[in-house]
Motif scaffolding. Sequence first.
Motif, PDB file in Angstrom:
ATOM      1  N   PHE A  73      52.617  40.411  27.366  1.00 56.11           N
ATOM      2  CA  PHE A  73      54.271  39.828  27.864  1.00 56.11           C
ATOM      3  C   PHE A  73      54.457  39.159  28.682  1.00 56.11           C
ATOM      4  O   PHE A  73      55.621  39.050  28.651  1.00 56.11           O
ATOM      5  N   THR A  74      53.553  38.390  28.434  1.00 55.09           N
ATOM      6  CA  THR A  74      53.589  37.442  29.105  1.00 55.09           C
ATOM      7  C   THR A  74      52.290  36.445  29.321  1.00 55.09           C
ATOM      8  O   THR A  74      51.161  36.281  28.319  1.00 55.09           O
ATOM      9  N   MET A  75      53.289  35.338  30.026  1.00 52.75           N
ATOM     10  CA  MET A  75      51.712  34.134  29.408  1.00 52.75           C
ATOM     11  C   MET A  75      50.977  33.569  30.277  1.00 52.75           C
ATOM     12  O   MET A  75      49.630  33.132  30.677  1.00 52.75           O
ATOM     13  N   SER A  76      51.449  34.497  31.263  1.00 55.57           N
ATOM     14  CA  SER A  76      50.525  34.732  32.276  1.00 55.57           C
ATOM     15  C   SER A  76      48.624  35.487  31.953  1.00 55.57           C
ATOM     16  O   SER A  76      48.806  36.578  31.662  1.00 55.57           O
ATOM     17  N   THR A  77      47.859  35.132  33.281  1.00 53.94           N
ATOM     18  CA  THR A  77      46.726  35.937  33.118  1.00 53.94           C
ATOM     19  C   THR A  77      46.700  37.197  33.966  1.00 53.94           C
ATOM     20  O   THR A  77      47.053  36.474  34.845  1.00 53.94           O
ATOM     21  N   ILE A  78      46.649  38.425  33.941  1.00 46.48           N
ATOM     22  CA  ILE A  78      46.441  39.261  34.368  1.00 46.48           C
ATOM     23  C   ILE A  78      44.927  39.706  34.666  1.00 46.48           C
ATOM     24  O   ILE A  78      43.937  40.236  33.735  1.00 46.48           O
ATOM     25  N   LYS A  79      44.720  40.230  35.737  1.00 46.20           N
ATOM     26  CA  LYS A  79      43.191  40.552  35.901  1.00 46.20           C
ATOM     27  C   LYS A  79      43.715  42.224  36.564  1.00 46.20           C
ATOM     28  O   LYS A  79      44.429  41.839  38.151  1.00 46.20           O
ATOM     29  N   TYR A  80      43.254  43.902  36.759  1.00 43.47           N
ATOM     30  CA  TYR A  80      43.016  44.169  37.582  1.00 43.47           C
ATOM     31  C   TYR A  80      41.751  44.079  38.356  1.00 43.47           C
ATOM     32  O   TYR A  80      41.166  44.432  38.445  1.00 43.47           O
ATOM     33  N   PHE A  81      42.026  45.334  39.782  1.00 42.96           N
ATOM     34  CA  PHE A  81      41.147  45.448  40.587  1.00 42.96           C
ATOM     35  C   PHE A  81      41.558  46.508  40.905  1.00 42.96           C
ATOM     36  O   PHE A  81      42.098  46.757  41.282  1.00 42.96           O
ATOM     37  N   GLU A  82      40.201  46.866  41.700  1.00 33.03           N
ATOM     38  CA  GLU A  82      40.465  48.541  42.008  1.00 33.03           C
ATOM     39  C   GLU A  82      40.175  48.486  43.798  1.00 33.03           C
ATOM     40  O   GLU A  82      40.792  47.439  44.394  1.00 33.03           O
ATOM     41  N   ALA A  83      41.202  49.086  44.652  1.00 30.36           N
ATOM     42  CA  ALA A  83      41.973  49.408  45.712  1.00 30.36           C
ATOM     43  C   ALA A  83      40.712  48.587  46.592  1.00 30.36           C
ATOM     44  O   ALA A  83      41.179  48.121  47.760  1.00 30.36           O
ATOM     45  N   ASP A  84      39.893  48.581  46.812  1.00 32.38           N
ATOM     46  CA  ASP A  84      38.555  48.405  47.679  1.00 32.38           C
ATOM     47  C   ASP A  84      38.629  46.670  47.388  1.00 32.38           C
ATOM     48  O   ASP A  84      37.159  46.175  48.364  1.00 32.38           O
ATOM     49  N   GLN A  85      38.840  46.494  46.306  1.00 29.36           N
ATOM     50  CA  GLN A  85      38.219  45.013  46.417  1.00 29.36           C
ATOM     51  C   GLN A  85      39.959  44.321  46.101  1.00 29.36           C
ATOM     52  O   GLN A  85      39.561  43.169  45.658  1.00 29.36           O
ATOM     53  N   GLU A  86      40.665  44.055  46.838  1.00 28.91           N
ATOM     54  CA  GLU A  86      41.692  43.710  47.649  1.00 28.91           C
ATOM     55  C   GLU A  86      40.591  42.077  47.875  1.00 28.91           C
ATOM     56  O   GLU A  86      41.543  40.807  47.325  1.00 28.91           O
ATOM     57  N   GLN A  87      40.063  41.990  48.489  1.00 25.58           N
ATOM     58  CA  GLN A  87      39.553  40.463  48.970  1.00 25.58           C
ATOM     59  C   GLN A  87      39.110  39.844  47.397  1.00 25.58           C
ATOM     60  O   GLN A  87      39.233  38.557  47.352  1.00 25.58           O
ATOM     61  N   GLU A  88      38.376  40.470  46.669  1.00 22.29           N
ATOM     62  CA  GLU A  88      38.080  39.660  45.014  1.00 22.29           C
ATOM     63  C   GLU A  88      39.484  39.263  44.684  1.00 22.29           C
ATOM     64  O   GLU A  88      39.162  37.917  43.986  1.00 22.29           O
ATOM     65  N   ALA A  89      39.986  39.946  44.361  1.00 24.70           N
ATOM     66  CA  ALA A  89      41.544  39.167  43.699  1.00 24.70           C
ATOM     67  C   ALA A  89      42.002  38.182  44.729  1.00 24.70           C
ATOM     68  O   ALA A  89      42.343  37.262  43.696  1.00 24.70           O
ATOM     69  N   ARG A  90      41.789  38.594  45.709  1.00 26.58           N
ATOM     70  CA  ARG A  90      42.378  36.986  46.334  1.00 26.58           C
ATOM     71  C   ARG A  90      41.888  35.751  45.781  1.00 26.58           C
ATOM     72  O   ARG A  90      42.027  34.891  46.109  1.00 26.58           O
ATOM     73  N   GLN A  91      40.165  36.245  46.111  1.00 29.91           N
ATOM     74  CA  GLN A  91      39.495  34.942  45.625  1.00 29.91           C
ATOM     75  C   GLN A  91      39.451  34.801  44.343  1.00 29.91           C
ATOM     76  O   GLN A  91      39.188  33.594  43.681  1.00 29.91           O
ATOM     77  N   TRP A  92      39.838  35.854  43.041  1.00 30.41           N
ATOM     78  CA  TRP A  92      40.041  34.887  42.172  1.00 30.41           C
ATOM     79  C   TRP A  92      41.374  34.887  41.670  1.00 30.41           C
ATOM     80  O   TRP A  92      41.882  33.103  40.976  1.00 30.41           O
ATOM     81  N   LEU A  93      42.131  34.722  42.269  1.00 31.04           N
ATOM     82  CA  LEU A  93      43.500  34.141  42.462  1.00 31.04           C
ATOM     83  C   LEU A  93      43.318  32.188  42.835  1.00 31.04           C
ATOM     84  O   LEU A  93      44.090  31.605  42.488  1.00 31.04           O
ATOM     85  N   ALA A  94      42.518  32.170  44.075  1.00 31.64           N
ATOM     86  CA  ALA A  94      42.231  30.934  44.455  1.00 31.64           C
ATOM     87  C   ALA A  94      41.385  30.206  43.506  1.00 31.64           C
ATOM     88  O   ALA A  94      41.856  29.253  43.051  1.00 31.64           O
TER      89      ALA A  94
END
Length: 118
Positions: A97-118
């Motif tokens: 439903f979106t043109m965005s790239t979406i990726k799921y991370f577990e609760a203890d992976q918030e820093q990895e999520a930030r790095q992926w966005l950068a």
Amino acid sequence: MAIVIHEDFDAGRLEVKVSDKLTKEDYTHFEPAVERLIESAGKIKILFVMHDFHGWEMGAVWEDIKFATKHCRDIEKVAMVGEAQWEKWMSAICKPFTMSTIKYFEADQEQEARQWLA
């Protein structure tokens, strides 16, 4: 309020932390923040952190559908950080439903999520 928003204009990133249930009123804070960031940065990235999250009230579901339709091309990436299996499934269901790239991370992976966005 079930939502806390931080706008990072330098990075073109919106950080959204949600808990409890999202309401229609939460979108009166969320959508203007998205629009300010889009106006400033063009395409944006969203870090969506779910902690003790219980979904959406019915009025919020409609607001979410309207939001997704309006901004489907304005969001480059969405990193979803969650604690529950249904949240992981939700990230997969959102993809068509979106043109965005979406990726799921577990609760203890918030820093990895930030790095992926950068």
